[in-house]
Structure formats: C-alpha cells, structure tokens
Design a protein around this motif. Structure first.
Motif, PDB file in Angstrom:
ATOM      1  N   ALA A  71       0.882  -1.239   0.010  1.00  0.00           N
ATOM      2  CA  ALA A  71       0.057  -0.112   0.129  1.00  0.00           C
ATOM      3  C   ALA A  71       0.921   1.242  -0.136  1.00  0.00           C
ATOM      4  O   ALA A  71       0.657   2.257  -0.393  1.00  0.00           O
ATOM      5  N   LEU A  72       1.961   1.145   0.709  1.00  0.00           N
ATOM      6  CA  LEU A  72       2.611   2.278   0.936  1.00  0.00           C
ATOM      7  C   LEU A  72       3.505   2.548  -0.436  1.00  0.00           C
ATOM      8  O   LEU A  72       3.653   3.715  -0.846  1.00  0.00           O
ATOM      9  N   THR A  73       3.989   1.508  -1.034  1.00  0.00           N
ATOM     10  CA  THR A  73       4.646   1.806  -2.185  1.00  0.00           C
ATOM     11  C   THR A  73       3.954   1.888  -3.355  1.00  0.00           C
ATOM     12  O   THR A  73       4.190   2.861  -4.096  1.00  0.00           O
ATOM     13  N   ILE A  74       2.578   1.626  -3.459  1.00  0.00           N
ATOM     14  CA  ILE A  74       1.500   2.027  -4.533  1.00  0.00           C
ATOM     15  C   ILE A  74       1.428   3.469  -4.408  1.00  0.00           C
ATOM     16  O   ILE A  74       1.237   4.393  -5.318  1.00  0.00           O
ATOM     17  N   GLY A  75       1.250   4.092  -3.090  1.00  0.00           N
ATOM     18  CA  GLY A  75       0.877   5.337  -2.906  1.00  0.00           C
ATOM     19  C   GLY A  75       2.028   6.423  -3.182  1.00  0.00           C
ATOM     20  O   GLY A  75       1.859   7.376  -3.930  1.00  0.00           O
ATOM     21  N   VAL A  76       3.419   5.997  -2.949  1.00  0.00           N
ATOM     22  CA  VAL A  76       4.621   6.767  -3.517  1.00  0.00           C
ATOM     23  C   VAL A  76       4.652   6.570  -4.801  1.00  0.00           C
ATOM     24  O   VAL A  76       4.891   7.679  -5.544  1.00  0.00           O
ATOM     25  N   VAL A  77       4.862   5.419  -5.291  1.00  0.00           N
ATOM     26  CA  VAL A  77       4.996   5.218  -6.858  1.00  0.00           C
ATOM     27  C   VAL A  77       4.134   5.852  -7.788  1.00  0.00           C
ATOM     28  O   VAL A  77       4.484   6.520  -8.850  1.00  0.00           O
ATOM     29  N   ALA A  78       2.810   5.879  -7.382  1.00  0.00           N
ATOM     30  CA  ALA A  78       1.901   6.706  -8.270  1.00  0.00           C
ATOM     31  C   ALA A  78       1.993   7.818  -8.146  1.00  0.00           C
ATOM     32  O   ALA A  78       1.530   8.384  -9.153  1.00  0.00           O
ATOM     33  N   GLN A  79       2.719   8.573  -7.478  1.00  0.00           N
ATOM     34  CA  GLN A  79       2.972   9.982  -7.628  1.00  0.00           C
ATOM     35  C   GLN A  79       4.227  10.358  -8.306  1.00  0.00           C
ATOM     36  O   GLN A  79       4.384  11.861  -8.520  1.00  0.00           O
ATOM     37  N   LEU A  80       4.815   9.523  -8.619  1.00  0.00           N
ATOM     38  CA  LEU A  80       6.299   9.842  -9.313  1.00  0.00           C
ATOM     39  C   LEU A  80       5.912   9.709 -10.973  1.00  0.00           C
ATOM     40  O   LEU A  80       5.231   8.920 -11.575  1.00  0.00           O
ATOM     41  N   VAL A  81       6.720  10.252 -11.466  1.00  0.00           N
ATOM     42  CA  VAL A  81       6.965  10.089 -12.987  1.00  0.00           C
ATOM     43  C   VAL A  81       7.945   9.136 -13.229  1.00  0.00           C
ATOM     44  O   VAL A  81       8.965   9.358 -12.874  1.00  0.00           O
ATOM     45  N   PRO A  82       7.431   7.882 -13.713  1.00  0.00           N
ATOM     46  CA  PRO A  82       8.270   6.880 -13.996  1.00  0.00           C
ATOM     47  C   PRO A  82       9.267   6.816 -15.080  1.00  0.00           C
ATOM     48  O   PRO A  82       8.956   7.618 -16.020  1.00  0.00           O
TER      49      PRO A  82
ATOM     50  N   GLY B 268       5.794  -7.560  -1.259  1.00  0.00           N
ATOM     51  CA  GLY B 268       4.856  -6.167  -1.182  1.00  0.00           C
ATOM     52  C   GLY B 268       5.665  -5.140  -1.717  1.00  0.00           C
ATOM     53  O   GLY B 268       4.966  -4.231  -2.498  1.00  0.00           O
ATOM     54  N   LEU B 269       7.023  -5.133  -1.881  1.00  0.00           N
ATOM     55  CA  LEU B 269       7.727  -3.738  -2.687  1.00  0.00           C
ATOM     56  C   LEU B 269       7.633  -4.061  -4.101  1.00  0.00           C
ATOM     57  O   LEU B 269       7.133  -2.945  -4.854  1.00  0.00           O
ATOM     58  N   ILE B 270       7.645  -5.174  -4.560  1.00  0.00           N
ATOM     59  CA  ILE B 270       7.369  -5.460  -6.073  1.00  0.00           C
ATOM     60  C   ILE B 270       6.243  -5.349  -6.435  1.00  0.00           C
ATOM     61  O   ILE B 270       5.853  -4.516  -7.520  1.00  0.00           O
ATOM     62  N   ALA B 271       5.227  -5.780  -5.663  1.00  0.00           N
ATOM     63  CA  ALA B 271       3.751  -5.558  -6.034  1.00  0.00           C
ATOM     64  C   ALA B 271       3.177  -3.969  -6.010  1.00  0.00           C
ATOM     65  O   ALA B 271       2.615  -3.462  -6.908  1.00  0.00           O
TER      66      ALA B 271
ATOM     67  N   GLY C 256       2.066  -2.064  -9.384  1.00  0.00           N
ATOM     68  CA  GLY C 256       0.823  -1.442  -9.076  1.00  0.00           C
ATOM     69  C   GLY C 256       0.617  -0.139  -9.296  1.00  0.00           C
ATOM     70  O   GLY C 256      -0.188   0.571  -9.641  1.00  0.00           O
ATOM     71  N   GLY C 257       1.809   0.687  -8.547  1.00  0.00           N
ATOM     72  CA  GLY C 257       1.855   2.194  -8.687  1.00  0.00           C
ATOM     73  C   GLY C 257       1.940   2.614 -10.045  1.00  0.00           C
ATOM     74  O   GLY C 257       1.280   3.648 -10.679  1.00  0.00           O
ATOM     75  N   ILE C 258       2.726   2.008 -10.794  1.00  0.00           N
ATOM     76  CA  ILE C 258       3.054   2.261 -12.296  1.00  0.00           C
ATOM     77  C   ILE C 258       1.936   2.059 -13.272  1.00  0.00           C
ATOM     78  O   ILE C 258       1.448   2.437 -13.964  1.00  0.00           O
ATOM     79  N   SER C 259       1.608   0.727 -13.123  1.00  0.00           N
ATOM     80  CA  SER C 259       0.737   0.069 -14.159  1.00  0.00           C
ATOM     81  C   SER C 259      -0.655  -0.141 -13.735  1.00  0.00           C
ATOM     82  O   SER C 259      -1.527  -0.703 -14.349  1.00  0.00           O
ATOM     83  N   GLY C 260      -0.842  -0.345 -12.247  1.00  0.00           N
ATOM     84  CA  GLY C 260      -2.278  -0.838 -11.856  1.00  0.00           C
ATOM     85  C   GLY C 260      -2.309  -2.332 -11.706  1.00  0.00           C
ATOM     86  O   GLY C 260      -3.296  -2.866 -11.361  1.00  0.00           O
ATOM     87  N   VAL C 261      -1.216  -3.029 -11.953  1.00  0.00           N
ATOM     88  CA  VAL C 261      -1.177  -4.546 -11.683  1.00  0.00           C
ATOM     89  C   VAL C 261      -0.503  -4.964 -10.589  1.00  0.00           C
ATOM     90  O   VAL C 261       0.918  -4.827 -10.783  1.00  0.00           O
ATOM     91  N   TRP C 262      -0.947  -5.287  -9.447  1.00  0.00           N
ATOM     92  CA  TRP C 262      -0.043  -5.632  -8.257  1.00  0.00           C
ATOM     93  C   TRP C 262      -0.433  -7.049  -7.945  1.00  0.00           C
ATOM     94  O   TRP C 262       0.064  -7.675  -7.035  1.00  0.00           O
ATOM     95  N   GLY C 263      -1.366  -7.912  -8.555  1.00  0.00           N
ATOM     96  CA  GLY C 263      -1.622  -9.315  -7.970  1.00  0.00           C
ATOM     97  C   GLY C 263      -0.584 -10.255  -8.209  1.00  0.00           C
ATOM     98  O   GLY C 263      -0.412 -11.218  -7.165  1.00  0.00           O
ATOM     99  N   PRO C 264       0.014 -10.470  -9.409  1.00  0.00           N
ATOM    100  CA  PRO C 264       1.009 -11.468  -9.578  1.00  0.00           C
ATOM    101  C   PRO C 264       2.162 -11.738  -8.653  1.00  0.00           C
ATOM    102  O   PRO C 264       2.294 -12.810  -7.955  1.00  0.00           O
ATOM    103  N   PRO C 265       2.771 -10.511  -8.166  1.00  0.00           N
ATOM    104  CA  PRO C 265       3.771 -10.927  -7.068  1.00  0.00           C
ATOM    105  C   PRO C 265       3.142 -11.216  -5.910  1.00  0.00           C
ATOM    106  O   PRO C 265       3.848 -11.833  -5.050  1.00  0.00           O
TER     107      PRO C 265
END
Length: 259
Positions: free
Chosen positions: A92-103, A148-151, A155-164
């Motif tokens: 959850a924390l990583t999604i929140g942070v990564v989603a705010q960044l320009v990848p 959790g970090l990989i997910a 998830g933050g970049i692409s919205g896909v966090w299920g497989p990890p």
C-alpha cells in the motif's frame, strides 16, 4: 466519452454485452480468487474505451474484493491481515508513493517485463518447478517485504499488483481458503486507493457510477457460481488452475505491452 450516452441510458445491447463479460470475470474470480480486472478489461475494451472500461469495473471490483475478504467472517479476515501485515503495508505504501512519481520506465516496457516474468514463472511451476519461501524467521520477513515492494512498484506504475502477491502466497504453500482471503485483502486495499483516485479524477461520475453499480449484479452472480466450484476443488487442482490463469494473465500483459 464516446459511449457516454449509451452508458447513461443503459442501452440494452451494450448492457447485455457488459453484463456477460463481467459475469464471466466474476466466475473466474470466485473460482481462483483473482482475474476479474484482466478478463473484464479485455472484454469491455472491445466495445468501450479504455477509460470507460476501467470506470465500469471499479465498483464491482471493490465489492467483490470485500466479499472475498469477509467470506469467512471479519475475525478470519483480521487474522489473515495480521498474518500478512508486512506484505500489505509495504504494498500500500509503495503504490501510494510510486503512483505520485513520473516513472523513468514506459508502461509498455513494464507490461512486457512483467508479462514475461509472470508467464515464465507460472509456466515453469505448471511444468513441475516448486519454489518455496521460508514460513518463519528473517527469511519469511524478507520475502514478504520484497513481494510487497514489487507489488507496490508494479501496481503504482501500471495498476497491476496481483501476480507478485500470488507468487509469494504460492511459494509459502498457503492453504486454498487462506490464499483466497489473503488475495482479497491485498486487492481490497488497492481497490480502495483506486476508488478514491477515480472519484477525484472524474472517471467515476454521474454517468459511469450507475452503470458500474448495475454491473455488481452479474459479477455477484458469476462469483457465487465460481465460489461453488472453488469449494469443490482440492488443493492440487486449485493450485494448477491458479497457475493456468496466471499464465493467461502474463500473456495478456505481454499483449498490452507489445500492441
């Protein structure tokens, strides 16, 4: 939106097509615990824009994840949340942070990379490879945090966090019922983030919200049938079905990245 009038008016042909796709997605999610977005986006995308497909999917996804999480009751859900708290907090924390960044990496490259990893890993396990994660101690903590970090990153970049998340649960040899519940919790957290984000972005609005709500019924019907199938599956067959659906998901990620 190109189909905004049809969505708002519940045009019958569009409604039946969308309900059929969502019902199928609900059935697969009920049977193996995931893949509703994968199936629904692919199907809805053949007659709706990508933005409309996502909007239609958001509310049924949230409610189906809530159902999956609470199926054995709130006490069981709380126990599972405690058991996998590192995974969920890190994700959850990583999604929140990564989603705010320009990848620095393009979505296409990420989809291809993730698709190759998911397809190869699931395919090898179907072939007979049996990865194992430590069940206790520092090794368990490290593998859970890494998953959790990989997910969260994907998830933050692409919205896909299920497989990890799913690969970690499989490597732990998590029992079927607990695996389904753990997936529901992880996906529910992501769904909450997406609902909030798209209420703010405007993707969920006066046109898309009623249509999305209407799709909850076919998803619920499909999921109920899928759960009946899941209850009759032994652990080995459930694992193979899960890996087979993961292979399909990986190939779909490759398609999204290449085309």
């Amino acid at each position: 939106m190109e189909h905004a009038d049809a969505l708002a008016g519940f045009e019958i042909g569009l409604f039946v097509a969308a309900a059929t796709v969502m019902g199928l997605g609900g059935f697969v999610k009920g049977a193996v615990g995931f893949a509703l977005p994968m199936i629904s986006i692919a199907g809805l995308g053949s007659f709706l824009t990508a933005q409309e497909a996502v909007a239609v999917l958001i509310i049924p996804t949230f409610l189906s994840n809530l159902w999956q999480t609470l199926r054995q009751g709130p006490l069981a859900a709380i126990w599972t949340l405690k058991e996998f708290w590192r995974l969920n907090i890190m994700m959850a924390l990583t999604i929140g942070v990564v989603a705010q960044l320009v990848p620095r990496i393009s979505s296409g490259t990420l989809f291809v990379t993730l698709g190759v990893v998911v397809t190869v890993a699931a395919g090898l396990q179907l072939w007979g490879w049996r990865p194992q994660a430590p069940k206790t101690g520092p090794g368990r903590t490290a593998s859970e945090v890494a998953a959790g970090l990989i997910a969260g990153i994907t998830g933050g970049i692409s919205g896909v966090w299920g497989p990890p998340v799913l690969f970690f649960l499989i490597a732990l040899a998590t029992p079927k019922i607990e695996m389904i519940r753990a997936q529901g919790i992880a996906y529910l957290l992501g769904s909450v983030i997406l609902v909030g984000a798209h209420l703010q972005s405007g993707l969920l609005n006066a046109v898309t919200i009623p249509f999305s709500l209407a799709m909850c019924l076919p998803v619920a019907a499909g999921m109920a049938l899928g759960l009946a199938v899941q209850d009759r599956l032994d652990q080995r067959l459930f694992r193979r079905m899960t890996l087979a659906v993961l292979c399909i998901a990986g190939l779909n990620l490759l398609r999204r990245g290449l085309f």
